[in-house]
Design a protein around this motif. Structure first.
Motif, PDB file in Angstrom:
ATOM      1  N   LYS A 177       0.824  -1.213   0.000  1.00 37.40           N
ATOM      2  CA  LYS A 177       0.000   0.000   0.000  1.00 37.40           C
ATOM      3  C   LYS A 177       0.857   1.262   0.000  1.00 37.40           C
ATOM      4  O   LYS A 177       0.351   2.348  -0.275  1.00 37.40           O
ATOM      5  CB  LYS A 177      -0.925   0.009   1.208  1.00 37.40           C
ATOM      6  CG  LYS A 177      -0.204   0.117   2.543  1.00 37.40           C
ATOM      7  CD  LYS A 177      -1.179   0.141   3.706  1.00 37.40           C
ATOM      8  CE  LYS A 177      -0.452   0.258   5.038  1.00 37.40           C
ATOM      9  NZ  LYS A 177      -1.380   0.273   6.178  1.00 37.40           N
ATOM     10  N   SER A 178       2.151   1.110   0.304  1.00 35.80           N
ATOM     11  CA  SER A 178       3.035   2.276   0.340  1.00 35.80           C
ATOM     12  C   SER A 178       3.382   2.776  -1.061  1.00 35.80           C
ATOM     13  O   SER A 178       3.817   3.914  -1.220  1.00 35.80           O
ATOM     14  CB  SER A 178       4.320   1.954   1.096  1.00 35.80           C
ATOM     15  OG  SER A 178       5.056   0.960   0.414  1.00 35.80           O
ATOM     16  N   VAL A 179       3.205   1.932  -2.054  1.00 36.67           N
ATOM     17  CA  VAL A 179       3.540   2.348  -3.426  1.00 36.67           C
ATOM     18  C   VAL A 179       2.346   2.244  -4.376  1.00 36.67           C
ATOM     19  O   VAL A 179       2.403   2.743  -5.497  1.00 36.67           O
ATOM     20  CB  VAL A 179       4.713   1.514  -3.992  1.00 36.67           C
ATOM     21  CG1 VAL A 179       5.992   1.811  -3.238  1.00 36.67           C
ATOM     22  CG2 VAL A 179       4.393   0.021  -3.948  1.00 36.67           C
ATOM     23  N   LEU A 180       1.274   1.602  -3.936  1.00 30.22           N
ATOM     24  CA  LEU A 180       0.090   1.449  -4.787  1.00 30.22           C
ATOM     25  C   LEU A 180      -1.161   1.870  -4.022  1.00 30.22           C
ATOM     26  O   LEU A 180      -1.187   1.851  -2.788  1.00 30.22           O
ATOM     27  CB  LEU A 180      -0.057  -0.007  -5.247  1.00 30.22           C
ATOM     28  CG  LEU A 180       1.063  -0.563  -6.134  1.00 30.22           C
ATOM     29  CD1 LEU A 180       0.865  -2.053  -6.348  1.00 30.22           C
ATOM     30  CD2 LEU A 180       1.100   0.149  -7.477  1.00 30.22           C
ATOM     31  N   ASP A 181      -2.189   2.239  -4.728  1.00 32.38           N
ATOM     32  CA  ASP A 181      -3.469   2.594  -4.123  1.00 32.38           C
ATOM     33  C   ASP A 181      -4.098   1.337  -3.528  1.00 32.38           C
ATOM     34  O   ASP A 181      -4.373   0.371  -4.253  1.00 32.38           O
ATOM     35  CB  ASP A 181      -4.382   3.182  -5.198  1.00 32.38           C
ATOM     36  CG  ASP A 181      -5.731   3.608  -4.632  1.00 32.38           C
ATOM     37  OD1 ASP A 181      -5.961   3.409  -3.419  1.00 32.38           O
ATOM     38  OD2 ASP A 181      -6.543   4.130  -5.412  1.00 32.38           O
ATOM     39  N   ALA A 186      -7.399  -4.294  -3.784  1.00 30.97           N
ATOM     40  CA  ALA A 186      -8.535  -5.088  -3.290  1.00 30.97           C
ATOM     41  C   ALA A 186      -8.051  -6.149  -2.305  1.00 30.97           C
ATOM     42  O   ALA A 186      -7.413  -5.830  -1.313  1.00 30.97           O
ATOM     43  CB  ALA A 186      -9.291  -5.688  -4.457  1.00 30.97           C
ATOM     44  N   ASP A 187      -8.304  -7.428  -2.604  1.00 33.15           N
ATOM     45  CA  ASP A 187      -7.934  -8.496  -1.671  1.00 33.15           C
ATOM     46  C   ASP A 187      -6.523  -9.039  -1.906  1.00 33.15           C
ATOM     47  O   ASP A 187      -6.154 -10.081  -1.375  1.00 33.15           O
ATOM     48  CB  ASP A 187      -8.947  -9.646  -1.749  1.00 33.15           C
ATOM     49  CG  ASP A 187      -8.980 -10.289  -3.131  1.00 33.15           C
ATOM     50  OD1 ASP A 187      -8.359  -9.745  -4.065  1.00 33.15           O
ATOM     51  OD2 ASP A 187      -9.636 -11.340  -3.268  1.00 33.15           O
ATOM     52  N   LYS A 188      -5.716  -8.321  -2.694  1.00 29.91           N
ATOM     53  CA  LYS A 188      -4.354  -8.771  -2.987  1.00 29.91           C
ATOM     54  C   LYS A 188      -3.294  -8.045  -2.165  1.00 29.91           C
ATOM     55  O   LYS A 188      -2.097  -8.282  -2.329  1.00 29.91           O
ATOM     56  CB  LYS A 188      -4.054  -8.594  -4.476  1.00 29.91           C
ATOM     57  CG  LYS A 188      -4.948  -9.439  -5.380  1.00 29.91           C
ATOM     58  CD  LYS A 188      -4.621  -9.212  -6.844  1.00 29.91           C
ATOM     59  CE  LYS A 188      -5.521 -10.068  -7.730  1.00 29.91           C
ATOM     60  NZ  LYS A 188      -5.212  -9.872  -9.178  1.00 29.91           N
ATOM     61  N   LEU A 189      -3.711  -7.155  -1.282  1.00 34.11           N
ATOM     62  CA  LEU A 189      -2.777  -6.349  -0.499  1.00 34.11           C
ATOM     63  C   LEU A 189      -1.939  -7.221   0.435  1.00 34.11           C
ATOM     64  O   LEU A 189      -2.459  -8.089   1.141  1.00 34.11           O
ATOM     65  CB  LEU A 189      -3.551  -5.323   0.327  1.00 34.11           C
ATOM     66  CG  LEU A 189      -2.732  -4.444   1.282  1.00 34.11           C
ATOM     67  CD1 LEU A 189      -1.854  -3.483   0.496  1.00 34.11           C
ATOM     68  CD2 LEU A 189      -3.655  -3.674   2.213  1.00 34.11           C
ATOM     69  N   ILE A 190      -0.618  -6.982   0.435  1.00 31.62           N
ATOM     70  CA  ILE A 190       0.310  -7.636   1.371  1.00 31.62           C
ATOM     71  C   ILE A 190       0.865  -6.564   2.299  1.00 31.62           C
ATOM     72  O   ILE A 190       1.347  -5.530   1.833  1.00 31.62           O
ATOM     73  CB  ILE A 190       1.460  -8.341   0.626  1.00 31.62           C
ATOM     74  CG1 ILE A 190       0.907  -9.412  -0.319  1.00 31.62           C
ATOM     75  CG2 ILE A 190       2.431  -8.968   1.612  1.00 31.62           C
ATOM     76  CD1 ILE A 190       1.967 -10.036  -1.207  1.00 31.62           C
ATOM     77  N   ASP A 192       3.233  -4.433   4.830  1.00 32.18           N
ATOM     78  CA  ASP A 192       4.650  -4.109   4.661  1.00 32.18           C
ATOM     79  C   ASP A 192       5.553  -4.797   5.679  1.00 32.18           C
ATOM     80  O   ASP A 192       6.734  -5.018   5.418  1.00 32.18           O
ATOM     81  CB  ASP A 192       4.858  -2.597   4.758  1.00 32.18           C
ATOM     82  CG  ASP A 192       4.257  -1.850   3.574  1.00 32.18           C
ATOM     83  OD1 ASP A 192       3.968  -2.515   2.554  1.00 32.18           O
ATOM     84  OD2 ASP A 192       4.073  -0.625   3.667  1.00 32.18           O
ATOM     85  N   GLU A 193       5.031  -5.125   6.830  1.00 32.77           N
ATOM     86  CA  GLU A 193       5.865  -5.688   7.886  1.00 32.77           C
ATOM     87  C   GLU A 193       5.755  -7.213   7.927  1.00 32.77           C
ATOM     88  O   GLU A 193       4.667  -7.769   7.876  1.00 32.77           O
ATOM     89  CB  GLU A 193       5.455  -5.110   9.244  1.00 32.77           C
ATOM     90  CG  GLU A 193       6.439  -5.409  10.361  1.00 32.77           C
ATOM     91  CD  GLU A 193       6.091  -4.659  11.633  1.00 32.77           C
ATOM     92  OE1 GLU A 193       5.239  -5.180  12.400  1.00 32.77           O
ATOM     93  OE2 GLU A 193       6.635  -3.564  11.864  1.00 32.77           O
TER      94      GLU A 193
END
Length: 204
Positions: A177-181, A186-190, A192-193
């Protein structure tokens, strides 16, 4: 005889304060070598759908311990040993393992090792040590601190703790999410930590 006695007393009077201030000699630091067969590292990465976990091997390591603090040391991680443990299907498991090794994540062909260099430690909460060092992943080095519980007995030492790593600091930006909206992911977000739960066993 009286002159000799006076001389000795005068000498002691001059140097006794210095000796007293110096105190007892510091306890020597012992070098401990990591037992790679008994040590273990578990990685955990979270995503909006849940995440995955697995293990990764320590290839070598050593550090200096004086009975209270760890003053220095280093640990090498074999990045090509990364394994997935939460997927039973062999095909999916192999695909994720290979994905973790490619350039979206750890680029293990170009960077086969990660390294933690310990620069010092100090007493932390609940009897733990707060360890400071420099962590290198994909050729990028960043300072890091983490707590560890130390159990030392005779010639063996065990350190247990968790290291939290911000992958963005090491150029790992896949589905972040730090580089993409976030809405586009959607449900593919990973997240950062990711964490490294470790048990390091070492001996003198």
């Amino acid at each position: 005889m009286k002159k000799n006695a006076l001389f000795v007393l005068s000498f002691l009077a001059m140097f006794l304060p210095v000796l007293t201030l110096a105190g007892p000699p510091a306890k020597p630091k012992d070098n401990f070598t990591v037992d790679t067969q008994k040590s273990a590292v578990k990685w955990t990465a979270k995503s909006i759908k849940g995440g995955h976990f697995g293990n990764i091997r320590i290839s070598s390591g050593s550090f200096q311990f004086d009975g209270k603090t760890i003053s220095s040391g280093s640990v090498l991680i074999d990045m090509n040993s990364i394994a997935v443990e939460d997927i039973e299907d062999a095909g999916r498991k192999e695909r994720l393992t290979n994905h973790l090794k490619n350039d979206d994540f750890f680029s293990t062909q170009a960077f086969p090792e990660a390294r933690l260099v310990i620069t010092g430690s100090k007493p932390g909460k609940a009897g733990q040590l707060e360890i400071s060092g420099d962590l290198t992943i994909k050729g990028i080095t960043k300072p890091i601190t983490f707590p560890a519980a130390i159990n030392a007995k005779d010639s063996q030492l065990e350190a247990v703790g968790t290291i939290s790593v911000d992958r963005i600091q090491y150029g790992i930006k896949y589905r972040s999410k730090s580089v993409l909206d976030p809405s586009a992911l959607a449900d593919k977000l990973i997240y950062d930590e990711f964490t490294l739960d470790f048990k390091v066993v070492a001996s003198r």
